[in-house]
Design a protein around this motif. Structure first.
Motif, PDB file in Angstrom:
ATOM      1  N   CYS A  33     -74.985  19.394 -87.015  1.00 48.50           N
ATOM      2  CA  CYS A  33     -75.798  19.891 -88.382  1.00 48.50           C
ATOM      3  C   CYS A  33     -75.002  19.625 -89.629  1.00 48.50           C
ATOM      4  O   CYS A  33     -75.292  20.101 -90.638  1.00 48.50           O
ATOM      5  CB  CYS A  33     -75.976  21.382 -88.253  1.00 48.50           C
ATOM      6  SG  CYS A  33     -76.957  21.694 -86.638  1.00 48.50           S
ATOM      7  N   SER A  34     -74.128  18.599 -89.602  1.00 44.98           N
ATOM      8  CA  SER A  34     -73.337  18.331 -90.998  1.00 44.98           C
ATOM      9  C   SER A  34     -74.359  17.487 -91.809  1.00 44.98           C
ATOM     10  O   SER A  34     -74.939  16.360 -91.391  1.00 44.98           O
ATOM     11  CB  SER A  34     -72.184  17.642 -90.765  1.00 44.98           C
ATOM     12  OG  SER A  34     -71.504  17.176 -91.787  1.00 44.98           O
ATOM     13  N   GLY A  35     -74.373  18.118 -93.191  1.00 46.60           N
ATOM     14  CA  GLY A  35     -75.038  17.359 -93.993  1.00 46.60           C
ATOM     15  C   GLY A  35     -74.275  16.266 -95.050  1.00 46.60           C
ATOM     16  O   GLY A  35     -74.949  15.994 -96.163  1.00 46.60           O
ATOM     17  N   GLY A  36     -72.942  16.416 -94.669  1.00 50.95           N
ATOM     18  CA  GLY A  36     -72.182  15.500 -95.372  1.00 50.95           C
ATOM     19  C   GLY A  36     -72.506  13.851 -95.512  1.00 50.95           C
ATOM     20  O   GLY A  36     -73.153  13.460 -94.586  1.00 50.95           O
ATOM     21  N   LEU A  55     -76.728   5.435 -90.066  1.00 46.47           N
ATOM     22  CA  LEU A  55     -78.185   5.783 -89.955  1.00 46.47           C
ATOM     23  C   LEU A  55     -78.479   7.017 -90.866  1.00 46.47           C
ATOM     24  O   LEU A  55     -77.453   7.553 -91.321  1.00 46.47           O
ATOM     25  CB  LEU A  55     -78.241   6.273 -88.388  1.00 46.47           C
ATOM     26  CG  LEU A  55     -78.166   5.104 -87.234  1.00 46.47           C
ATOM     27  CD1 LEU A  55     -78.363   5.516 -86.116  1.00 46.47           C
ATOM     28  CD2 LEU A  55     -79.307   4.059 -87.718  1.00 46.47           C
ATOM     29  N   VAL A  56     -79.589   7.355 -90.815  1.00 44.56           N
ATOM     30  CA  VAL A  56     -80.074   8.635 -91.516  1.00 44.56           C
ATOM     31  C   VAL A  56     -79.225   9.650 -91.199  1.00 44.56           C
ATOM     32  O   VAL A  56     -79.238  10.143 -89.937  1.00 44.56           O
ATOM     33  CB  VAL A  56     -81.681   8.467 -91.571  1.00 44.56           C
ATOM     34  CG1 VAL A  56     -82.013   9.836 -92.287  1.00 44.56           C
ATOM     35  CG2 VAL A  56     -82.410   7.443 -92.071  1.00 44.56           C
ATOM     36  N   SER A  57     -78.814  10.426 -91.826  1.00 42.76           N
ATOM     37  CA  SER A  57     -78.182  11.843 -91.711  1.00 42.76           C
ATOM     38  C   SER A  57     -78.752  13.169 -92.219  1.00 42.76           C
ATOM     39  O   SER A  57     -79.798  12.739 -93.339  1.00 42.76           O
ATOM     40  CB  SER A  57     -76.804  11.530 -92.363  1.00 42.76           C
ATOM     41  OG  SER A  57     -76.810  11.926 -93.783  1.00 42.76           O
ATOM     42  N   PRO A  58     -78.746  14.127 -92.105  1.00 45.31           N
ATOM     43  CA  PRO A  58     -79.153  15.398 -92.618  1.00 45.31           C
ATOM     44  C   PRO A  58     -79.106  15.285 -94.201  1.00 45.31           C
ATOM     45  O   PRO A  58     -80.015  15.788 -94.986  1.00 45.31           O
ATOM     46  CB  PRO A  58     -78.589  16.595 -91.842  1.00 45.31           C
ATOM     47  CG  PRO A  58     -78.150  16.007 -90.559  1.00 45.31           C
ATOM     48  CD  PRO A  58     -77.816  14.508 -90.716  1.00 45.31           C
ATOM     49  N   GLY A  59     -77.907  14.933 -94.722  1.00 41.73           N
ATOM     50  CA  GLY A  59     -77.655  14.886 -96.145  1.00 41.73           C
ATOM     51  C   GLY A  59     -78.555  14.039 -96.860  1.00 41.73           C
ATOM     52  O   GLY A  59     -78.879  14.247 -97.963  1.00 41.73           O
ATOM     53  N   ASP A  60     -79.261  12.959 -96.129  1.00 45.19           N
ATOM     54  CA  ASP A  60     -80.044  12.112 -96.719  1.00 45.19           C
ATOM     55  C   ASP A  60     -81.506  12.730 -97.100  1.00 45.19           C
ATOM     56  O   ASP A  60     -82.120  12.402 -98.110  1.00 45.19           O
ATOM     57  CB  ASP A  60     -80.283  10.901 -95.720  1.00 45.19           C
ATOM     58  CG  ASP A  60     -79.011   9.953 -95.869  1.00 45.19           C
ATOM     59  OD1 ASP A  60     -78.248   9.975 -96.907  1.00 45.19           O
ATOM     60  OD2 ASP A  60     -78.703   9.517 -94.557  1.00 45.19           O
ATOM     61  N   LEU A  61     -81.909  13.669 -96.254  1.00 50.39           N
ATOM     62  CA  LEU A  61     -82.896  14.347 -96.272  1.00 50.39           C
ATOM     63  C   LEU A  61     -83.107  15.647 -97.246  1.00 50.39           C
ATOM     64  O   LEU A  61     -84.149  16.004 -97.751  1.00 50.39           O
ATOM     65  CB  LEU A  61     -83.553  14.819 -94.884  1.00 50.39           C
ATOM     66  CG  LEU A  61     -83.952  13.633 -93.987  1.00 50.39           C
ATOM     67  CD1 LEU A  61     -84.740  14.150 -92.526  1.00 50.39           C
ATOM     68  CD2 LEU A  61     -84.721  12.535 -94.325  1.00 50.39           C
ATOM     69  N   PRO A 129     -89.331  15.541 -93.898  1.00 52.83           N
ATOM     70  CA  PRO A 129     -90.109  14.730 -92.806  1.00 52.83           C
ATOM     71  C   PRO A 129     -89.463  14.955 -91.501  1.00 52.83           C
ATOM     72  O   PRO A 129     -88.167  15.646 -91.459  1.00 52.83           O
ATOM     73  CB  PRO A 129     -89.790  13.165 -93.458  1.00 52.83           C
ATOM     74  CG  PRO A 129     -88.627  13.185 -94.105  1.00 52.83           C
ATOM     75  CD  PRO A 129     -88.503  14.757 -94.759  1.00 52.83           C
ATOM     76  N   VAL A 130     -89.879  14.080 -90.251  1.00 55.29           N
ATOM     77  CA  VAL A 130     -88.963  14.272 -89.064  1.00 55.29           C
ATOM     78  C   VAL A 130     -88.770  12.925 -88.963  1.00 55.29           C
ATOM     79  O   VAL A 130     -89.597  11.731 -88.860  1.00 55.29           O
ATOM     80  CB  VAL A 130     -89.710  14.726 -87.984  1.00 55.29           C
ATOM     81  CG1 VAL A 130     -89.281  14.697 -86.663  1.00 55.29           C
ATOM     82  CG2 VAL A 130     -89.868  16.144 -88.283  1.00 55.29           C
ATOM     83  N   VAL A 131     -87.390  12.472 -89.080  1.00 54.36           N
ATOM     84  CA  VAL A 131     -87.133  10.883 -88.717  1.00 54.36           C
ATOM     85  C   VAL A 131     -86.364  10.697 -87.611  1.00 54.36           C
ATOM     86  O   VAL A 131     -85.534  11.608 -86.913  1.00 54.36           O
ATOM     87  CB  VAL A 131     -85.731  10.681 -89.879  1.00 54.36           C
ATOM     88  CG1 VAL A 131     -85.275   9.195 -89.464  1.00 54.36           C
ATOM     89  CG2 VAL A 131     -86.435  10.720 -91.356  1.00 54.36           C
ATOM     90  N   THR A 132     -86.906   9.787 -86.848  1.00 52.47           N
ATOM     91  CA  THR A 132     -86.514   9.470 -85.336  1.00 52.47           C
ATOM     92  C   THR A 132     -85.730   8.070 -85.456  1.00 52.47           C
ATOM     93  O   THR A 132     -86.613   7.160 -85.555  1.00 52.47           O
ATOM     94  CB  THR A 132     -87.721   9.565 -84.199  1.00 52.47           C
ATOM     95  OG1 THR A 132     -88.175  10.691 -84.438  1.00 52.47           O
ATOM     96  CG2 THR A 132     -87.068   9.442 -82.854  1.00 52.47           C
ATOM     97  N   THR A 248     -81.441   3.101 -98.642  1.00 45.92           N
ATOM     98  CA  THR A 248     -80.020   3.833 -98.970  1.00 45.92           C
ATOM     99  C   THR A 248     -79.099   3.700 -97.744  1.00 45.92           C
ATOM    100  O   THR A 248     -78.025   3.287 -97.846  1.00 45.92           O
ATOM    101  CB  THR A 248     -80.453   5.199 -99.116  1.00 45.92           C
ATOM    102  OG1 THR A 248     -80.991   5.050-100.590  1.00 45.92           O
ATOM    103  CG2 THR A 248     -79.032   6.244 -99.422  1.00 45.92           C
ATOM    104  N   THR A 249     -79.949   3.931 -96.869  1.00 45.00           N
ATOM    105  CA  THR A 249     -78.911   3.966 -95.503  1.00 45.00           C
ATOM    106  C   THR A 249     -78.774   2.430 -94.893  1.00 45.00           C
ATOM    107  O   THR A 249     -77.348   2.222 -94.427  1.00 45.00           O
ATOM    108  CB  THR A 249     -79.915   4.282 -94.345  1.00 45.00           C
ATOM    109  OG1 THR A 249     -80.993   3.699 -94.126  1.00 45.00           O
ATOM    110  CG2 THR A 249     -80.175   5.803 -94.457  1.00 45.00           C
TER     111      THR A 249
END
Length: 254
Positions: A33-36, A55-61, A129-132, A248-249
């Motif tokens: 769950c790290s958003g760093g 890849l997309v991280s929680p911090g990106d959202l 959003p939800v990113v898969t 960005t990613t």
């Protein structure tokens, strides 16, 4: 299904989008769950670690996002193997598709990262959003080239429209699909835009706005599914948002 509680219906639709992507609906075991900010990546040839770090991280959202790993359970509502690359999400549920098209391609000779889902921590109405997403890394660029050719050819078979008549209420309805070629940060591939509307008696208020991006560079293939629930009458904008996110990613990967 008239008389279905509106709030319960909305929760089911949200859970579906939280499980969508690139052809598969699943929330797996919570893995981090790290958003760093992700670690810096290296240029090609890519490794599993370098691709994962880009890849997309929680911090990106943004605030409230978390990450899950797909548990690969075959009882998912719309199942595709977690090591596969999406080509035509949801098509395996359709009864009216006249062409032989696969919802996903399993790469031969590729090392998969696994499938990861980044989105809101709680099911329900959310601005997130939800990113898969996932990727495959190959021992050579030629193997990646050949696999990408197969993925592109299969995605080209995806019909512009199809319907799902039976199954769970969250997948029943009409699907419209559009695709275009894209190039970002040296990565080339396609973006496939899918809009799903439910029958009025199931869910008259919202629709699903999903864009699946599959891109290739050197010895790697990456896919990202970006899903939102939109109010009927609201403009679909997942295509624009996933493009900004991936610029960005992908820049992290070099």
């Amino acid at each position: 299904m008239r008389g279905v509680d509106r709030k319960a219906s909305r929760r089911r639709v949200t859970r579906r989008v939280s499980r969508a992507a690139a052809g598969m609906l699943a929330l797996g075991v919570l893995t981090g769950c790290s958003g760093g900010a992700p670690q810096a990546s290296t240029n090609p040839p890519y490794t599993l670690d370098s691709i994962r770090s880009g890849l997309v991280s929680p911090g990106d959202l943004g605030e409230g996002a978390t990450e899950f790993k797909d548990n690969g359970h075959a009882s998912h509502v719309v199942y595709t193997p977690p090591n596969s690359i999406p080509t035509c999400p949801y098509v395996q549920r359709s009864e009216d598709v006249e062409v032989d098209v696969r919802p996903a391609v399993e790469p031969v000779g590729g090392m998969p990262t696994g499938r990861f889902i980044v989105g809101p921590q709680l099911a329900g109405t959310s601005s997130l959003p939800v990113v898969t997403q996932g990727a495959a890394v190959f021992t050579s660029s030629s193997l990646a080239d050949n696999t990408m050719d197969t993925v592109v050819a299969e995605s080209a078979k995806c019909p512009e429209t199809f319907g799902v008549l039976g199954g769970p209420p969250t997948v029943v309805g009409d699907y419209k699909v559009g695709s275009r070629q894209i190039e970002m940060e040296g990565w080339k591939g396609f973006a496939q835009h899918l809009v799903h509307t439910s029958p009025p008696e199931v869910n008259p208020d919202t629709y699903d706005d999903l864009v699946t991006v599959v891109v290739h560079k050197a010895n790697a293939i990456i896919y990202v599914g970006y899903a939102q629930i939109k109010a009927v009458g609201q403009r679909a904008d997942s295509d624009e948002k996933v493009k900004a996110l991936m610029k960005t990613t992908l820049a992290r990967l070099g």
